[in-house]
Design a protein around this motif. Structure first.
Motif, PDB file in Angstrom:
ATOM      1  N   TRP A   6       0.801  -1.255   0.118  1.00  0.00           N
ATOM      2  CA  TRP A   6      -0.102   0.027  -0.109  1.00  0.00           C
ATOM      3  C   TRP A   6       0.811   1.333   0.116  1.00  0.00           C
ATOM      4  CZ3 TRP A   6      -1.060   4.505   2.488  1.00  0.00           C
ATOM      5  CH2 TRP A   6      -2.005   5.153   2.264  1.00  0.00           C
ATOM      6  N   CYS A   7       1.737   1.320   0.748  1.00  0.00           N
ATOM      7  CA  CYS A   7       2.672   2.494   0.902  1.00  0.00           C
ATOM      8  C   CYS A   7       3.420   2.488  -0.432  1.00  0.00           C
ATOM      9  CB  CYS A   7       3.978   2.087   1.917  1.00  0.00           C
ATOM     10  SG  CYS A   7       3.126   2.329   3.633  1.00  0.00           S
ATOM     11  N   ILE A   8       4.165   1.634  -1.116  1.00  0.00           N
ATOM     12  CA  ILE A   8       4.781   1.650  -2.485  1.00  0.00           C
ATOM     13  C   ILE A   8       3.769   2.209  -3.483  1.00  0.00           C
ATOM     14  CG2 ILE A   8       5.798   0.449  -4.165  1.00  0.00           C
ATOM     15  CD1 ILE A   8       7.511   0.977  -1.646  1.00  0.00           C
ATOM     16  N   ASP A   9       2.451   1.668  -3.513  1.00  0.00           N
ATOM     17  CA  ASP A   9       1.412   2.174  -4.363  1.00  0.00           C
ATOM     18  C   ASP A   9       0.872   3.499  -4.257  1.00  0.00           C
ATOM     19  OD1 ASP A   9       1.486  -0.360  -5.394  1.00  0.00           O
ATOM     20  OD2 ASP A   9      -0.417  -1.036  -4.304  1.00  0.00           O
ATOM     21  N   ASN A  10       1.062   4.235  -2.992  1.00  0.00           N
ATOM     22  CA  ASN A  10       0.966   5.405  -2.680  1.00  0.00           C
ATOM     23  C   ASN A  10       2.103   6.351  -2.549  1.00  0.00           C
ATOM     24  OD1 ASN A  10      -2.285   5.596  -2.251  1.00  0.00           O
ATOM     25  ND2 ASN A  10      -1.531   3.788  -1.649  1.00  0.00           N
ATOM     26  N   ASP A  11       3.203   5.986  -3.316  1.00  0.00           N
ATOM     27  CA  ASP A  11       4.377   6.902  -3.353  1.00  0.00           C
ATOM     28  C   ASP A  11       4.824   7.019  -1.726  1.00  0.00           C
ATOM     29  OD1 ASP A  11       4.542   7.077  -5.684  1.00  0.00           O
ATOM     30  OD2 ASP A  11       3.140   8.850  -5.803  1.00  0.00           O
ATOM     31  N   ILE A  12       5.055   6.123  -0.853  1.00  0.00           N
ATOM     32  CA  ILE A  12       5.624   6.363   0.426  1.00  0.00           C
ATOM     33  C   ILE A  12       6.934   5.203   0.637  1.00  0.00           C
ATOM     34  CG2 ILE A  12       5.451   5.980   2.717  1.00  0.00           C
ATOM     35  CD1 ILE A  12       2.272   6.691   2.411  1.00  0.00           C
ATOM     36  N   TYR A  33       7.731  10.716   1.396  1.00  0.00           N
ATOM     37  CA  TYR A  33       6.216  10.820   1.295  1.00  0.00           C
ATOM     38  C   TYR A  33       5.925  11.573   0.116  1.00  0.00           C
ATOM     39  CZ  TYR A  33       1.455  11.456   2.320  1.00  0.00           C
ATOM     40  OH  TYR A  33      -0.107  11.221   2.294  1.00  0.00           O
ATOM     41  N   LYS A  34       5.731  10.936  -0.985  1.00  0.00           N
ATOM     42  CA  LYS A  34       5.262  11.851  -2.204  1.00  0.00           C
ATOM     43  C   LYS A  34       6.311  12.914  -2.419  1.00  0.00           C
ATOM     44  CE  LYS A  34       0.542  10.388  -2.063  1.00  0.00           C
ATOM     45  NZ  LYS A  34      -0.791  10.561  -1.966  1.00  0.00           N
ATOM     46  N   GLY A  35       7.425  12.759  -2.101  1.00  0.00           N
ATOM     47  CA  GLY A  35       8.453  13.796  -2.438  1.00  0.00           C
ATOM     48  C   GLY A  35       9.114  14.457  -1.426  1.00  0.00           C
TER      49      GLY A  35
END
Length: 82
Positions: A6-12, A33-35
Motif C-alpha cells: 500500500w505504501c509503495i502504491d501511494n508513493d511512500i 512521502y510523495k516527495g
C-alpha cells in the motif's frame, strides 16, 4: 506485506542512507512521502534485526497516518455531498 505494498502504491518509501563512505557504513532511515523527505536521526548498523524492525515500524507508522488522513478526507467529501 499489505502495508508495504500500500505504501509503495501511494508513493511512500523508506530507505537507508549511509552516514559515511566506506564498506558497510552505519545508516539512517529516510522517509519519502510523495516527495517530502524526512531524515531520521537514529543511527543503525546494517544487516541487523533492529534496522529491519525499525524499517517495518516506520512503514506501519506512515501507513497509519496516511490511511487515516485518506479516510478522514473521504468522510468529509461524503458528508459535504449529502
Amino acid at each position: 506485506m499489505k502495508i508495504f505494498k500500500w505504501c509503495i502504491d501511494n508513493d511512500i518509501r523508506v530507505y537507508r542512507e549511509p552516514t559515511r563512505i566506506g564498506k558497510k557504513p552505519s545508516v539512517i532511515l529516510v522517509l519519502d512521502y510523495k516527495g517530502q523527505i524526512k531524515k531520521g536521526t537514529e543511527v543503525f548498523s546494517q544487516g541487523t534485526k533492529e534496522l529491519e524492525h525499525k524499517i517495518a515500524e516506520v512503514y506501519e507508522w506512515a501507513y497509519d497516518r496516511a490511511h487515516d488522513a485518506i479516510q478522514r478526507e473521504m468522510r468529509i467529501k461524503r458528508d459535504n455531498s449529502s
